[in-house]
Scaffold this motif. Sequence first.
Motif, PDB file in Angstrom:
ATOM      1  N   UNK A 503       0.840  -1.206   0.000  1.00 26.43           N
ATOM      2  CA  UNK A 503       0.000   0.000   0.000  1.00 26.43           C
ATOM      3  C   UNK A 503       0.871   1.251   0.000  1.00 26.43           C
ATOM      4  N   UNK A 504       1.912   1.254   0.809  1.00 25.51           N
ATOM      5  CA  UNK A 504       2.787   2.439   0.845  1.00 25.51           C
ATOM      6  C   UNK A 504       3.572   2.593  -0.446  1.00 25.51           C
ATOM      7  N   UNK A 505       3.914   1.489  -1.093  1.00 23.11           N
ATOM      8  CA  UNK A 505       4.625   1.567  -2.372  1.00 23.11           C
ATOM      9  C   UNK A 505       3.756   2.220  -3.431  1.00 23.11           C
ATOM     10  N   UNK A 506       2.480   1.851  -3.441  1.00 20.84           N
ATOM     11  CA  UNK A 506       1.578   2.470  -4.417  1.00 20.84           C
ATOM     12  C   UNK A 506       1.406   3.959  -4.128  1.00 20.84           C
ATOM     13  N   UNK A 507       1.332   4.315  -2.854  1.00 19.19           N
ATOM     14  CA  UNK A 507       1.176   5.729  -2.498  1.00 19.19           C
ATOM     15  C   UNK A 507       2.384   6.553  -2.947  1.00 19.19           C
ATOM     16  N   UNK A 508       3.589   5.968  -2.876  1.00 22.47           N
ATOM     17  CA  UNK A 508       4.801   6.683  -3.277  1.00 22.47           C
ATOM     18  C   UNK A 508       5.022   6.670  -4.787  1.00 22.47           C
ATOM     19  N   UNK A 509       4.168   5.980  -5.520  1.00 20.28           N
ATOM     20  CA  UNK A 509       4.345   5.919  -6.965  1.00 20.28           C
ATOM     21  C   UNK A 509       5.434   4.978  -7.398  1.00 20.28           C
ATOM     22  N   UNK A 510       5.915   4.100  -6.500  1.00 21.86           N
ATOM     23  CA  UNK A 510       6.939   3.128  -6.880  1.00 21.86           C
ATOM     24  C   UNK A 510       6.387   2.180  -7.932  1.00 21.86           C
ATOM     25  N   UNK A 511       5.152   1.774  -7.760  1.00 20.46           N
ATOM     26  CA  UNK A 511       4.469   0.904  -8.726  1.00 20.46           C
ATOM     27  C   UNK A 511       3.186   1.597  -9.163  1.00 20.46           C
ATOM     28  N   UNK A 512       2.989   1.657 -10.472  1.00 21.23           N
ATOM     29  CA  UNK A 512       1.801   2.332 -11.007  1.00 21.23           C
ATOM     30  C   UNK A 512       0.951   1.426 -11.884  1.00 21.23           C
ATOM     31  N   UNK A 513       1.364   0.190 -12.024  1.00 20.77           N
ATOM     32  CA  UNK A 513       0.614  -0.726 -12.888  1.00 20.77           C
ATOM     33  C   UNK A 513      -0.430  -1.505 -12.094  1.00 20.77           C
ATOM     34  N   UNK A 514      -1.220  -0.785 -11.322  1.00 16.04           N
ATOM     35  CA  UNK A 514      -2.310  -1.402 -10.572  1.00 16.04           C
ATOM     36  C   UNK A 514      -3.623  -1.141 -11.294  1.00 16.04           C
ATOM     37  N   UNK A 515      -4.632  -1.874 -10.924  1.00 19.05           N
ATOM     38  CA  UNK A 515      -5.974  -1.648 -11.467  1.00 19.05           C
ATOM     39  C   UNK A 515      -6.856  -1.073 -10.364  1.00 19.05           C
ATOM     40  N   UNK A 516      -7.944  -0.502 -10.755  1.00 18.27           N
ATOM     41  CA  UNK A 516      -8.797   0.180  -9.798  1.00 18.27           C
ATOM     42  C   UNK A 516      -8.418   1.648  -9.713  1.00 18.27           C
ATOM     43  N   UNK A 517      -8.812   2.297  -8.651  1.00 16.28           N
ATOM     44  CA  UNK A 517      -8.584   3.733  -8.513  1.00 16.28           C
ATOM     45  C   UNK A 517      -7.954   4.034  -7.158  1.00 16.28           C
ATOM     46  N   UNK A 518      -6.875   4.769  -7.222  1.00  4.99           N
ATOM     47  CA  UNK A 518      -6.204   5.258  -6.024  1.00  4.99           C
ATOM     48  C   UNK A 518      -6.143   6.772  -6.147  1.00  4.99           C
ATOM     49  N   UNK A 519      -6.911   7.458  -5.308  1.00  2.00           N
ATOM     50  CA  UNK A 519      -7.041   8.908  -5.445  1.00  2.00           C
ATOM     51  C   UNK A 519      -6.436   9.617  -4.241  1.00  2.00           C
ATOM     52  N   UNK A 520      -5.801  10.744  -4.534  1.00  2.00           N
ATOM     53  CA  UNK A 520      -5.273  11.631  -3.509  1.00  2.00           C
ATOM     54  C   UNK A 520      -5.982  12.970  -3.668  1.00  2.00           C
ATOM     55  N   UNK A 521      -6.787  13.312  -2.680  1.00  2.00           N
ATOM     56  CA  UNK A 521      -7.614  14.528  -2.751  1.00  2.00           C
ATOM     57  C   UNK A 521      -8.496  14.529  -3.992  1.00  2.00           C
ATOM     58  N   UNK A 522      -9.006  13.356  -4.335  1.00  2.00           N
ATOM     59  CA  UNK A 522      -9.920  13.223  -5.469  1.00  2.00           C
ATOM     60  C   UNK A 522      -9.246  13.118  -6.813  1.00  2.00           C
ATOM     61  N   UNK A 523      -7.913  13.196  -6.887  1.00  2.00           N
ATOM     62  CA  UNK A 523      -7.175  13.114  -8.149  1.00  2.00           C
ATOM     63  C   UNK A 523      -6.503  11.747  -8.236  1.00  2.00           C
ATOM     64  N   UNK A 524      -6.689  11.077  -9.389  1.00  5.21           N
ATOM     65  CA  UNK A 524      -6.042   9.777  -9.566  1.00  5.21           C
ATOM     66  C   UNK A 524      -4.536   9.929  -9.433  1.00  5.21           C
ATOM     67  N   UNK A 525      -3.927   9.051  -8.653  1.00  6.99           N
ATOM     68  CA  UNK A 525      -2.504   9.162  -8.335  1.00  6.99           C
ATOM     69  C   UNK A 525      -1.638   9.093  -9.593  1.00  6.99           C
ATOM     70  N   UNK A 526      -2.098   8.361 -10.606  1.00  7.77           N
ATOM     71  CA  UNK A 526      -1.298   8.210 -11.822  1.00  7.77           C
ATOM     72  C   UNK A 526      -1.309   9.466 -12.680  1.00  7.77           C
ATOM     73  N   UNK A 527      -2.190  10.406 -12.390  1.00  2.28           N
ATOM     74  CA  UNK A 527      -2.237  11.656 -13.138  1.00  2.28           C
ATOM     75  C   UNK A 527      -1.405  12.754 -12.488  1.00  2.28           C
ATOM     76  N   UNK A 528      -0.843  12.482 -11.314  1.00  2.67           N
ATOM     77  CA  UNK A 528      -0.061  13.484 -10.592  1.00  2.67           C
ATOM     78  C   UNK A 528       1.405  13.346 -10.968  1.00  2.67           C
ATOM     79  N   UNK A 529       2.062  14.469 -11.179  1.00  2.00           N
ATOM     80  CA  UNK A 529       3.493  14.470 -11.461  1.00  2.00           C
ATOM     81  C   UNK A 529       4.241  13.729 -10.357  1.00  2.00           C
ATOM     82  N   UNK A 530       5.091  12.784 -10.755  1.00  2.00           N
ATOM     83  CA  UNK A 530       5.718  11.890  -9.786  1.00  2.00           C
ATOM     84  C   UNK A 530       6.689  12.639  -8.865  1.00  2.00           C
ATOM     85  N   UNK A 531       7.428  13.580  -9.418  1.00  2.00           N
ATOM     86  CA  UNK A 531       8.338  14.365  -8.576  1.00  2.00           C
ATOM     87  C   UNK A 531       7.558  15.191  -7.568  1.00  2.00           C
ATOM     88  N   UNK A 532       6.476  15.829  -8.021  1.00  2.00           N
ATOM     89  CA  UNK A 532       5.633  16.617  -7.134  1.00  2.00           C
ATOM     90  C   UNK A 532       5.023  15.732  -6.048  1.00  2.00           C
TER      91      UNK A 532
END
Length: 717
Positions: A503-532
């Motif tokens: 779970x923490x790996x997905x939150x840090x963007x270490x792995x992004x090839x998951x299915x389903x939706x992981x949102x941070x403040x309503x924004x899909x995590x895969x759409x957020x700039x990884x450095x940011x």
Amino acid sequence: MAAARYHGIELDIRDFAEEPGESSPSPATLARWLNDQGAVAKGMHIRWRFLVRMHNSPPIVLMFTDGSAGLMVAADAERGIVWLRDPMGNDADAPVAVDEARLKSVWNGDILLVKRSRDQSEADAPVNATWLAKMVLRERSLMRDILISSMVLSVLAIFPPLIVMQVLDRVVNYHSMATLISVSALVVVLSLYEMLLSYARRELTLVMTTRIDTRISIHSFNRLLALPLEYFEREQAGRILGRVMAIYKVRDFMTGRLLSTFLDMFTLLVILPVLFYLSPAMAWMTVAAAGMIGLVIMIFMPAVARTISRQIEAEMDRGSVMYESVAGIRTLKTLALEPTRRKEWDDKTAEVVRWRLATGRMSNWPTTMVMPFDFFINRGILLVGAYLVLTGSANMGSGALMGFMMLGGRVASPLVSLAKLLEDFNEVRSSLGEAGMVLNQPTETKALTTGMRPRIQGALTFDRVNFSYPGASNKALNDVTFELPAGTMLGIVGRSGSGKSTITRLLQGVSRNYTGYLRLDGVDLREINLTHLRRSFGVVLQDNFLFRGTIRDNITAGRPGLTIDDVVRAARLAGAEEFIERMPAGYNTFIEEGSTNISGGQRQRLAIARAVISDPKLMILDEATSALDPESEALVNANLQRLGKGRTMVIVSHRLSSLVDCDLILVMEQGKVADIAPHDVLLERCAIYRTLWLQQNRHQTRTSKSGGPAPMIAEGD
């Protein structure tokens, strides 16, 4: 940033690092940064009359003398006016018209041109021969100058043999002092000119090779840093380093033998016509002998290339043993593994020696076989020439014969170098392939340079998230669903392999090839700039790495602009202030490699200070206290409530006692959510949590049930 935004490129000013000694960023520094961020930028100096004609250009950044900048959005050459807009202002603000006089009072002619890269950039292109060729061709101007100087030097190389001819035929035979003086003056002038031109060519070659070397080194290291963490986790570190270092063999080839052979070929093209002019028969013999040398080398080239490839592989295996032994020296020493590692090193060394010996023996054959042809060019041709002169078959004197010998000796060298160049090319191709196995892996470059940069508050939503590690038969996360409001302290527990750290790996963007939706403040995590994303998080792991440097440097790692007040505040939050102040140099105390001069608890608190110094809205502590002694763990846990104020915290721990005060506790079981609730609720309704709690606190339960025995045992002692 405004100019980049016009082209759809989002930038973060925190990614920018000024060059040392610059009071304000120069156009060249900004251009390098923009190019690293996926744009195409170029800094240049331009005059007003050209600037005012750029009316159809996209926004142009004008660099002002006071260190600020303006955005030129339009121009009118007939009226002599340009329109500027404040890059930090609102896009809806009307631009300001400025004439030449007003602009020149604040502008010295420096501009920055920015556009979006449409083609695959050099930084993302595959590492292969084409990539390297583009690296070299970027130095076209220097190559042109080197080419011109090489052509002139090749022409000058003809004169020494011709001068020898004149000395023997005119001076010695006729005892002509006047001719000797004239020839001597010519020798001095030509020698001086050749000396200066050779110096200039060496200087140009040095500059070009240094630039190519620098560019290859920078791109290789940047590509290595852009690889995802998953790649480093599944590959052996020693082999990664060995393969990356193979790129330097390619660098040495390009800046060494390749360049020298390329320059020698010009000499060959100039000398051959002269040889045929002096004696066509002897010239053909010289060329045939040199050609036989090249043919022999080419015949043996495939076999030599195979043994070289095996040798490189064996050397990488041996390098891996060396790296692992140094990296794990503490374990090696404490378990007395020296004999085992020594035997493995001996075995790998024996393998390297075996293939190196095979390579040397295989290379020795062509070297021996070409020696007769080499002897003929350097010695035999003199005898043949003397025979032709004595029999009258060649219309040449002793001076011409000596001149032919001097020139003929320079014919074989370029041809032999060309043949050996083909031999080296196989080794270089193998080295390039080894480096490409690492550097051509899919990178995170796009995720690091593109995507949204929303303001992080810390609300998390997992909606039917599924994830599997490569090669695994079972899912690490199976339909994980839960929601976490901003500012919540969440504890995650579960048995080993239940999916806590995933779970923490997905939150840090270490792995992004998951299915389903992981949102941070309503924004899909895969759409957020990884450095940011990663800079908005504070992460503390079980075993945190501290870099060699001072305590202050480690706390401000990645945030070099922060002050000592920020460092002290972070240390106080992490509970590290008290032991730092006891150290002789305080925050300037130097941390040795491997953090050997501080305790595990101190290292962990410094890692927490490093995580909180940027005041992240979301913190992740993944088994951050599992390696600590009880006293250090109690101190860190006491600070968690203070750290958690105003931020979301995700705490993974197998010690349930450290999670009692969490707002919610997520219980994981075989990749699924077993339950999520506060501690008291979970004790009543979650059998898994209750079992884990009883296992860790059975001594307290036993004491509470027996009542008296514990004190009686103590008295008996």
